[in-house]
Design an enzyme around this catalytic site. Structure first.
Site, short mmCIF file in Angstrom:
data_model
loop_
_atom_site.label_atom_id
_atom_site.label_comp_id
_atom_site.label_asym_id
_atom_site.label_seq_id
_atom_site.Cartn_x
_atom_site.Cartn_y
_atom_site.Cartn_z
N SER B 125 -31.88 -27.58 -47.12
CA SER B 125 -31.65 -28.54 -46.05
C SER B 125 -31.94 -29.97 -46.54
CB SER B 125 -32.50 -28.15 -44.84
OG SER B 125 -32.16 -28.90 -43.71
N ARG B 183 -36.15 -32.96 -29.99
CA ARG B 183 -36.21 -31.65 -30.64
C ARG B 183 -35.17 -30.70 -30.03
NH1 ARG B 183 -37.89 -29.62 -35.46
NH2 ARG B 183 -38.77 -27.55 -35.30
N ASP B 271 -24.17 -21.24 -40.49
CA ASP B 271 -24.78 -22.58 -40.44
C ASP B 271 -23.74 -23.56 -39.89
OD1 ASP B 271 -26.05 -25.00 -40.93
OD2 ASP B 271 -26.71 -24.46 -42.94
N HIS B 300 -28.46 -22.21 -39.66
CA HIS B 300 -29.10 -22.98 -40.72
C HIS B 300 -30.43 -22.38 -41.14
CE1 HIS B 300 -29.89 -26.43 -43.18
NE2 HIS B 300 -30.97 -26.76 -42.49
N ASP B 301 -31.20 -21.85 -40.18
CA ASP B 301 -32.49 -21.22 -40.49
C ASP B 301 -32.35 -20.02 -41.41
OD1 ASP B 301 -33.88 -23.04 -39.04
OD2 ASP B 301 -34.29 -21.73 -37.33
#
Lengths: 317, 317
Positions: B125, B183, B271, B300-301
């Site tokens: 990332s 967030r 992702d 993405h994680d």
């Protein structure tokens, strides 16, 4: 010209609340023919208005999708919006609405206008959600249903965006000004990846900050804040979040299988808020349905912009 | 155990600003071997810390990706973060940073630790963005570079999310509390569509509101607000937005073609913030690169969660 219908009777909401009065704002274009067989009803999306000719560029024209020389076109401002349709319920400031409530409003107006039969019912995005609810409730009323860039239920990912928007609004110094961030957030999904990257790319410049997409986001936020009201926006967000054609009806597949109207379903290839794989579920489960995917780089907005491809599909059905 | 290196010299930023002092927080695991040939350097992502064993579950273990019985593993808290690495520049409250500044900090620490050669440089990332900047600047230092779920430049769509986050923060009653909405917004892209729909789906319930994804968003926002500082977050957002390996170097393809380090590039199939098609550009342009796509539903994680697939790829390189 905008017109109003004042419905002076109780209006029962899915939540159990009862409104004591309802005003419905609407536009019509063209002329109703002798046997009332040329009605085209358009359900508008999210924060649009009843003025289809204004928000659907090129649609209300001779030879186009909504030809006023052939059709009598009706569009009502959806319940929850701030463009004329209004519910009167002294008990709450922000009415709690569902897509079924929004669908019911169209039915009331059609009755008022004496339109027993509707030749074409067309809805895109959240307009499609209203259209599918109305068609589910009164399938006898429609010759053909057109569901554009819409889905049988709102996904968790879209609900997550709504919650982020509510957080920005409730945390804002002024909730009304919180609409600016809310709009910027919502556009991430409904405009989507490809349109941003195609129109706002700065990667060939040497900029370190003040990228053009930043001013674009702020501009869109400010423009929206000037034209919409935060309490209405919260109502609409709620109705988006709880859209689920299958609720209390044995699930999505069962409910769709009960929509007894010939249906055309259209998705947009680059739409990420209502992606083709989710839109397709409608056509896979409505018994008499055909599915089309429009190839477009314009994301969800493609249903408003790809007039040529869309007209070809709808005119042939 | 966290350690600190105080760099008492000028530190010139890409913006032209000069910091007069810099503290770098870092962790190490394992033991440096006699010929200093077993160094693995990890650049952490966005809001993580130097404690890899804490945020990369299962990575720092015997037999795993970062085996401390074989390697001397170093991770520095990235510049801009609030976990120990700090820049001292009295003139500004929120330092204006770029990924090149963040990359330079790793170089200073490596010099301080006497690590001329680094066997493996791994970044996922925004950690990958720092790693590619460092490898571009000092290719002679690395035997192998691993770029995981990262891209050569930040897309307009991702910049648009950053701007929406800044709007939520600047419009908030308290900027620090604005981190909650920020967030929630950022997760829409970095967690992504599939993970939300897999874990937060309520479509088979009869709920009208209070969907589980709503409390999930608020919970994640509150948890983040408690652990991060808004001024640091704004610095990091800025460095994400201006990431562009090609800036001032003849463009992306040219800059990547100058990364003279054997490189392994890994993307995650689901992702959406750094989608495979964008990640792949790295492998297509770095001369000695191999490309792998990990099949994962975790968005993405996935680069943090798909330990087995990732270990297989990295151990074989």
């Amino acid at each position: 010209m905008i017109r109003y219908y004042n419905h002076n009777g109780d209006f029962k909401l899915e939540s159990g609340d009862v409104a004591t009065r309802l005003t419905i704002a609407y536009h019509t274009y063209g002329t109703l023919n002798a046997d009332a067989s040329n009605v085209v009803w358009v359900c508008h999306a999210f924060t649009a208005s009843s003025d289809v000719a204004d928000w659907w560029k090129g649609a209300v024209e001779e030879g186009s999708l909504l030809d006023p020389t052939k059709y009598f076109i009706v569009c009502a401002n959806c319940l929850g919006s701030c463009y004329g349709t209004e519910i009167y319920d002294a008990s709450v400031e922000i009415p709690f609405l569902t897509m079924r409530d929004l669908g019911q409003v169209h039915s009331l107006l059609a009755d008022h206008l004496g339109l027993k039969k509707i030749h074409k019912l067309i809805g895109g995005s959240t307009g499609g959600m209203q259209a599918m609810e109305w068609a589910y409730a009164e399938p006898w009323r429609f010759d053909h249903l057109y569901l554009l860039a819409t889905v049988p239920y709102t996904s968790a990912w879209v609900q997550a965006s709504s919650e982020a928007q509510r957080m920005a609004i409730s945390g804002a110094k002024e909730p009304q000004k919180g609409l600016e961030a809310a709009r910027a957030i919502s556009m991430l999904q409904f405009r989507g990846e490809d349109p941003y990257n195609l129109t706002q790319d700065d990667s060939t410049t040497d900029k370190l900050k003040d990228f053009k997409v930043c001013s674009y986001q702020r501009y869109q936020g400010e423009k929206f804040e000037r034209r919409f009201k935060v309490s209405n926006y919260l109502s609409l967000l709620g109705s988006l979040d709880n859209h689920n054609i299958g609720r209390g009806r044995g699930g999505v597949a069962k409910a769709l299988s009960d929509i007894n109207v010939p249906t055309t379903v259209v998705s947009i290839s680059s739409d990420i808020i209502f992606p083709p794989r989710d839109v397709r579920v409608l056509a896979d489960n409505i018994p008499n349905a055909q599915y089309f995917e429009i190839d477009s780089v314009w994301g969800h907005d493609g249903f408003l912009l790809e007039m040529k491809q869309l007209t070809a599909i709808i005119h042939n059905k």
